[in-house]
Design an enzyme around this catalytic site. Structure first.
Site, PDB file in Angstrom:
ATOM      1  N   HIS A  44       0.847  -1.212   0.033  1.00 34.61           N
ATOM      2  CA  HIS A  44       0.055  -0.140  -0.186  1.00 34.61           C
ATOM      3  C   HIS A  44       1.158   1.374  -0.285  1.00 34.61           C
ATOM      4  O   HIS A  44       1.896   0.932   1.007  1.00 34.61           O
ATOM      5  CB  HIS A  44      -0.723   0.150   0.903  1.00 34.61           C
ATOM      6  CG  HIS A  44      -1.503   1.153   1.360  1.00 34.61           C
ATOM      7  ND1 HIS A  44      -2.334   1.640   2.567  1.00 34.61           N
ATOM      8  CD2 HIS A  44      -2.178   2.254   0.709  1.00 34.61           C
ATOM      9  CE1 HIS A  44      -3.358   2.794   1.699  1.00 34.61           C
ATOM     10  NE2 HIS A  44      -3.526   3.114   0.722  1.00 34.61           N
ATOM     11  N   ASP A  45       0.929   2.150  -0.636  1.00 36.57           N
ATOM     12  CA  ASP A  45       1.627   2.975  -0.911  1.00 36.57           C
ATOM     13  C   ASP A  45       1.620   3.878   0.360  1.00 36.57           C
ATOM     14  O   ASP A  45       2.878   4.696   0.478  1.00 36.57           O
ATOM     15  CB  ASP A  45       1.403   3.958  -2.261  1.00 36.57           C
ATOM     16  CG  ASP A  45       0.110   4.525  -2.367  1.00 36.57           C
ATOM     17  OD1 ASP A  45      -0.245   4.289  -1.667  1.00 36.57           O
ATOM     18  OD2 ASP A  45      -0.364   5.255  -3.577  1.00 36.57           O
TER      19      ASP A  45
END
Length: 473
Positions: free
Chosen positions: A225-226
């Site tokens: 997840h960025d």
């Protein structure tokens, strides 16, 4: 020195970055940047996943010799594979209207309090749980989040990385595994949820015949997840910090050792997402710069600096909107929606583009202020500094307004935080002496310049603006 590629896919653009990590060295070099965004077809919004994969390969093929590859992206969206490992249709975009009204149907099966007690997630209408509720899953064998899907095409290996799994609202944040109970209660097939991976795990080696890349390059799970990768690169000197990962969305919150699953946290709609090294990202999603991006698209205006100069000269607090209002979620004519929102709330709409931009940025700063104060009160954590990371850290007017609104110093940068966090986790997995988050953050501090913003103006003006914007909510 380790030489790795970070594939970093945001909701409006993607990039492949070459990272070099060694003793007092942390450098990024852009190899390839490409457009990303929703594609409308027959009334539906999709991601152009094959464009993203082809663009990823273009960037990786330009990288030369690599010690590793890591992939991060936005959350909640996914691809479905059949039993032969083939993709079942193009991944839907989270802004698609297919989930309208679905949350209410799911909550009739699993009450919100039950969901929160297990997942600790903020209620958002596009969460994976609600997307899956409208899927036909008879032919589905595996669900892969977007980074895991690209990793599968690179290596042939199936699995889901834990930080992105934690955004699905089907993950037990305390047990750190899929929640079989919730999966069953919602009526989803357990078979589609693969084994979970940790950041730093080896996914597999690239398939040279499939990818055109040299044989033997390891693909490494990162904080996929960025925002999980971004928070790794927050250049904090101690734990008394808050962060805003600022881009299309703004993720506003704290880093904690354990989830906060109280009724107070649920009612305030805070989320507990998994972070690298078992940390919890206690945060709320705020709509972010999406509203400004859509205004610029409608205006056909690429001169952001000019718009910000006009906004700086516009009267303060003339017009305020709730950036999280549902009418601002979907793509469309955002200036017209702001005008409608103003009329509905008894305000005279802004008359110039500069005034519109001032309205957006002041409204965001007020939303950040409210969210940050709630996070500290609910988690029992006081902070001394606010780190703004990501693309929005370049917006000097927004950073100054945020410092003014929140009444605390803002440190802005690094811009490419998600790519840096991706690179750092890979480097550690490959043997660089970065034993913990503190060591990674110290390296970011020593190699990147930050902008400092000190609060200005009268706190009472922001108090009055917050009262106008939120009322008694």
């Amino acid at each position: 020195m380790k030489r790795v590629a970070a594939v970093d896919l945001g909701a409006s653009s993607g990039r492949v970055m070459l990272g070099e990590v060694g003793a007092q060295v942390l450098e990024l070099h852009e190899l390839h940047r490409f457009w990303n965004g929703p594609v409308r077809a027959n009334g539906r919004l999709y991601w152009d996943i094959l464009h993203l994969y082809r663009s990823t390969l273009d960037g990786l093929q330009a990288a030369g010799a690599l010690d590793g590859i890591g992939i991060d992206s936005w959350a909640v969206d996914y691809g479905l594979l059949d039993g032969a490992g083939h993709l079942l249709g193009n991944p839907a975009h989270y802004r698609d209207a297919r989930t309208d009204g679905v949350m209410e149907r799911v909550l009739a099966k699993v009450p919100a309090a039950d969901l929160y007690a297990v997942t600790g997630l903020q209620q958002l209408p596009f969460n994976t749980i609600y997307q899956l509720a409208v899927e036909v899953l008879d032919q589905a064998s595996s669900l892969l989040m977007i980074p895991d899907l690209l990793g599968y095409w690179l290596t042939g290996e199936i699995g889901v990385e834990r930080t992105n799994a934690s955004t699905t609202q089907l993950y037990d944040v305390s047990a750190r595994d899929w929640s079989d109970e919730l999966i069953s209660r919602v009526g989803l097939p357990r078979r589609v949820f693969p084994q979970l991976r940790e950041p730093g795990d080896l996914i597999g080696n690239v398939l040279p015949d499939e990818t055109g890349l040299p044989d033997g390059i390891p693909v490494i799970a990162v904080g996929s997840h960025d925002t999980a990768s971004s928070v790794v690169a927050v250049p904090a000197a101690d734990e008394r910090f808050a962060y805003i990962s600022s881009g299309t969305w703004s993720l506003v919150g704290l880093e904690l050792d354990a989830p906060v699953l109280t009724d107070e946290a649920r009612e305030a709609n805070f989320t507990n997402e998994g972070g690298v090294d078992g940390r919890i990202r206690f945060l709320r999603n705020v709509m972010g710069l999406w509203i400004l991006q859509e205004c610029r698209r409608v205006w056909g205006n690429d001169d952001l600096d000019g718009l910000l100069r006009d906004a700086a000269g516009a009267p303060p607090f003339a017009v305020l909107v709730d950036p999280d209002a549902p009418e601002f979620l979907a793509p469309g004519n955002m200036p017209a929606r702001i005008e409608e929102h103003c009329r509905a709330t008894g305000q005279e709409p802004p008359r110039s583009r500069g005034a519109v931009v001032r309205c957006i940025l002041e409204s965001l700063a007020l939303a950040y202020r409210r969210t940050l104060r709630s996070a500290q009160a609910i988690a029992g954590r006081e902070v001394d500094v606010l780190h703004v990371i990501g693309g929005g850290s370049q917006n000097e007017l927004l950073c100054q307004l945020t410092a003014n609104a929140c009444g605390m110093p803002v440190l802005a940068g690094p811009v490419e935080a998600s790519a840096l966090g991706n690179v750092l986790v890979q480097a550690r997995s490959l043997g660089e002496p970065l034993p913990d988050l503190a060591a990674m953050r110290a390296l970011v501090r020593s190699t990147h310049r930050l902008r400092h913003y000190t609060p200005q103006g009268k706190p009472a003006d922001w108090d009055a603006a917050e009262s106008r914007m939120f009322g008694t909510r």
